[in-house]
Design a protein around this motif. Structure first.
Motif, mmCIF file in Angstrom:
data_model
loop_
_atom_site.group_PDB
_atom_site.id
_atom_site.type_symbol
_atom_site.label_atom_id
_atom_site.label_comp_id
_atom_site.label_asym_id
_atom_site.label_seq_id
_atom_site.Cartn_x
_atom_site.Cartn_y
_atom_site.Cartn_z
ATOM 1 N N SER A 72 94.907 -56.261 -26.080
ATOM 2 C CA SER A 72 94.991 -57.717 -25.895
ATOM 3 C C SER A 72 95.266 -58.413 -27.224
ATOM 4 O O SER A 72 96.067 -59.350 -27.292
ATOM 5 C CB SER A 72 93.683 -58.253 -25.309
ATOM 6 O OG SER A 72 93.392 -57.615 -24.105
ATOM 7 N N ALA A 73 94.596 -57.945 -28.296
ATOM 8 C CA ALA A 73 94.764 -58.576 -29.607
ATOM 9 C C ALA A 73 96.190 -58.386 -30.128
ATOM 10 O O ALA A 73 96.780 -59.316 -30.692
ATOM 11 C CB ALA A 73 93.754 -58.006 -30.593
ATOM 12 N N VAL A 74 96.757 -57.202 -29.922
ATOM 13 C CA VAL A 74 98.127 -56.944 -30.388
ATOM 14 C C VAL A 74 99.113 -57.800 -29.591
ATOM 15 O O VAL A 74 100.029 -58.410 -30.162
ATOM 16 C CB VAL A 74 98.467 -55.440 -30.278
ATOM 17 C CG1 VAL A 74 99.948 -55.197 -30.519
ATOM 18 C CG2 VAL A 74 97.638 -54.643 -31.276
ATOM 19 N N ALA A 116 92.162 -60.971 -37.146
ATOM 20 C CA ALA A 116 90.743 -60.730 -37.463
ATOM 21 C C ALA A 116 90.125 -59.773 -36.440
ATOM 22 O O ALA A 116 89.337 -58.881 -36.801
ATOM 23 C CB ALA A 116 89.981 -62.053 -37.484
ATOM 24 N N THR A 117 90.497 -59.944 -35.165
ATOM 25 C CA THR A 117 89.973 -59.057 -34.111
ATOM 26 C C THR A 117 90.394 -57.613 -34.371
ATOM 27 O O THR A 117 89.568 -56.687 -34.268
ATOM 28 C CB THR A 117 90.490 -59.519 -32.733
ATOM 29 O OG1 THR A 117 90.073 -60.854 -32.508
ATOM 30 C CG2 THR A 117 89.970 -58.626 -31.621
ATOM 31 N N ILE A 118 91.674 -57.410 -34.706
ATOM 32 C CA ILE A 118 92.165 -56.053 -34.970
ATOM 33 C C ILE A 118 91.426 -55.453 -36.168
ATOM 34 O O ILE A 118 91.014 -54.285 -36.149
ATOM 35 C CB ILE A 118 93.695 -56.080 -35.210
ATOM 36 C CG1 ILE A 118 94.423 -56.492 -33.919
ATOM 37 C CG2 ILE A 118 94.204 -54.723 -35.685
ATOM 38 C CD1 ILE A 118 95.874 -56.850 -34.107
ATOM 39 N N LEU A 119 91.217 -56.280 -37.189
ATOM 40 C CA LEU A 119 90.506 -55.816 -38.383
ATOM 41 C C LEU A 119 89.057 -55.450 -38.055
ATOM 42 O O LEU A 119 88.555 -54.391 -38.467
ATOM 43 C CB LEU A 119 90.558 -56.916 -39.455
ATOM 44 C CG LEU A 119 89.988 -56.563 -40.829
ATOM 45 C CD1 LEU A 119 90.806 -55.455 -41.477
ATOM 46 C CD2 LEU A 119 89.984 -57.787 -41.727
ATOM 47 N N ILE A 120 88.403 -56.313 -37.283
ATOM 48 C CA ILE A 120 87.004 -56.048 -36.899
ATOM 49 C C ILE A 120 86.919 -54.755 -36.094
ATOM 50 O O ILE A 120 86.038 -53.921 -36.310
ATOM 51 C CB ILE A 120 86.433 -57.242 -36.093
ATOM 52 C CG1 ILE A 120 86.208 -58.439 -37.016
ATOM 53 C CG2 ILE A 120 85.136 -56.868 -35.395
ATOM 54 C CD1 ILE A 120 85.961 -59.748 -36.282
ATOM 55 N N LEU A 126 84.832 -47.227 -37.361
ATOM 56 C CA LEU A 126 84.350 -46.324 -38.406
ATOM 57 C C LEU A 126 82.968 -45.751 -38.082
ATOM 58 O O LEU A 126 82.560 -44.748 -38.644
ATOM 59 C CB LEU A 126 84.284 -47.066 -39.751
ATOM 60 C CG LEU A 126 85.618 -47.518 -40.344
ATOM 61 C CD1 LEU A 126 85.389 -48.372 -41.577
ATOM 62 C CD2 LEU A 126 86.480 -46.319 -40.714
ATOM 63 N N PHE A 127 82.259 -46.416 -37.158
ATOM 64 C CA PHE A 127 80.878 -46.007 -36.856
ATOM 65 C C PHE A 127 80.842 -45.145 -35.591
ATOM 66 O O PHE A 127 80.731 -45.660 -34.468
ATOM 67 C CB PHE A 127 79.985 -47.245 -36.706
ATOM 68 C CG PHE A 127 79.900 -48.053 -37.960
ATOM 69 C CD1 PHE A 127 78.942 -47.763 -38.928
ATOM 70 C CD2 PHE A 127 80.783 -49.095 -38.202
ATOM 71 C CE1 PHE A 127 78.865 -48.506 -40.098
ATOM 72 C CE2 PHE A 127 80.715 -49.842 -39.366
ATOM 73 C CZ PHE A 127 79.752 -49.540 -40.319
ATOM 74 N N ASP A 128 80.940 -43.834 -35.767
ATOM 75 C CA ASP A 128 80.966 -42.914 -34.624
ATOM 76 C C ASP A 128 79.658 -42.919 -33.829
ATOM 77 O O ASP A 128 79.663 -42.647 -32.628
ATOM 78 C CB ASP A 128 81.219 -41.479 -35.127
ATOM 79 C CG ASP A 128 82.653 -41.310 -35.606
ATOM 80 O OD1 ASP A 128 83.512 -42.062 -35.119
ATOM 81 O OD2 ASP A 128 82.896 -40.441 -36.460
ATOM 82 N N SER A 129 78.549 -43.224 -34.501
ATOM 83 C CA SER A 129 77.243 -43.085 -33.853
ATOM 84 C C SER A 129 77.013 -44.074 -32.716
ATOM 85 O O SER A 129 76.092 -43.905 -31.928
ATOM 86 C CB SER A 129 76.138 -43.257 -34.894
ATOM 87 O OG SER A 129 76.293 -44.509 -35.539
#
Lengths: 184, 51
Positions: A72-74, A116-120, A126-129
């Motif tokens: 959606s962001a793209v 900003a959404t894509i960056l977030i 990055l957080f696999d957990s």
């Protein structure tokens, strides 16, 4: 990042993505400006982001839900870029669609929101957990009160857009430069 | 058409919230595809830029 914390972040994200949509309504009714077809498509892209965040809140964290946000962001970024390019060279009588808010038009703000959404999303990935198994996320789970408020806010905005878009465009294709509500 | 797109997103949200995960994602993907089609339909005027 624990799954519980990630769900809380998605609740906040769901509320935050509703803010520009409420702002767009403020401009529409406060200043009497009518949304063009590209403006409406940008609203739809923001609602698509809200859909993905809502799924994370309701079912638990899954990459596919984040994928909904990313798609959606793209799409939204493509639409707002197109609208910026339409007005990138100001001419007499063509200084952009609608009035500027804090120095930028709404479609420029929209592009910043999509980027900003894509960056977030990139940072969150990055957080696999935070990710849970398919089995753990196959059923709905209880949602905190703020999560329910966020859903009904997003759903209410969507339904409101159904009504106002129908009033503006009716059964026809939306006009490129709308000046009135066709159904009123 | 534009109203239909908002209706479809409202449907996707409603289905997702009420436990129909796969139908919600299916409706979401259909809506996104229609949005992309409708964007292409509206992006007709020539851009005065030199790329």
């Amino acid at each position: 990042m624990t799954p519980t914390f990630a769900r809380k972040l998605n609740v906040i994200f769901l509320i935050m993505i509703c803010i520009p949509l409420i702002g767009a309504y403020t401009i529409q009714f406060g200043r009497g400006e009518f949304p063009c077809p590209l403006c409406l498509l940008q609203r739809l892209a923001m609602l698509g982001i809200a859909c993905g965040a809502m799924m994370n809140v309701r079912y638990g964290i899954r990459a596919s839900h984040y994928g909904m946000c990313m798609i959606s962001a793209v799409l939204g970024a493509c639409i707002s870029t197109r609208q910026i390019l339409l007005h990138i060279v100001p001419e007499p009588g063509n200084t952009g669609y609608g009035s500027a808010v804090m120095g930028m038009h709404l479609y420029t703000w929209a592009l910043l929101i999509f980027i900003a959404t894509i960056l977030i999303l990139g940072v969150v990935f990055l957080f696999d957990s935070q990710f849970e198994s398919k089995e753990a996320t196959s059923k709905t789970r209880s949602v905190p009160a703020l999560g329910a408020v966020a859903f009904w806010l997003a759903f209410g905005i969507t339904v409101a857009n159904v009504c106002t878009t129908f009033l503006e465009c009716g059964f026809k294709q939306c006009p490129e430069n709308p000046t009135s509500y066709l159904m009123l | 058409m534009m109203t239909l797109l908002f209706i479809l997103f409202a449907t996707s949200m409603w289905l997702g919230w009420h436990g129909k995960r796969k139908p919600a994602i299916f409706v979401f993907l259909v809506t996104i595809a229609l949005c992309a089609f409708w964007f292409k339909h509206h992006a007709t005027s020539e851009l005065h830029i030199d790329l």
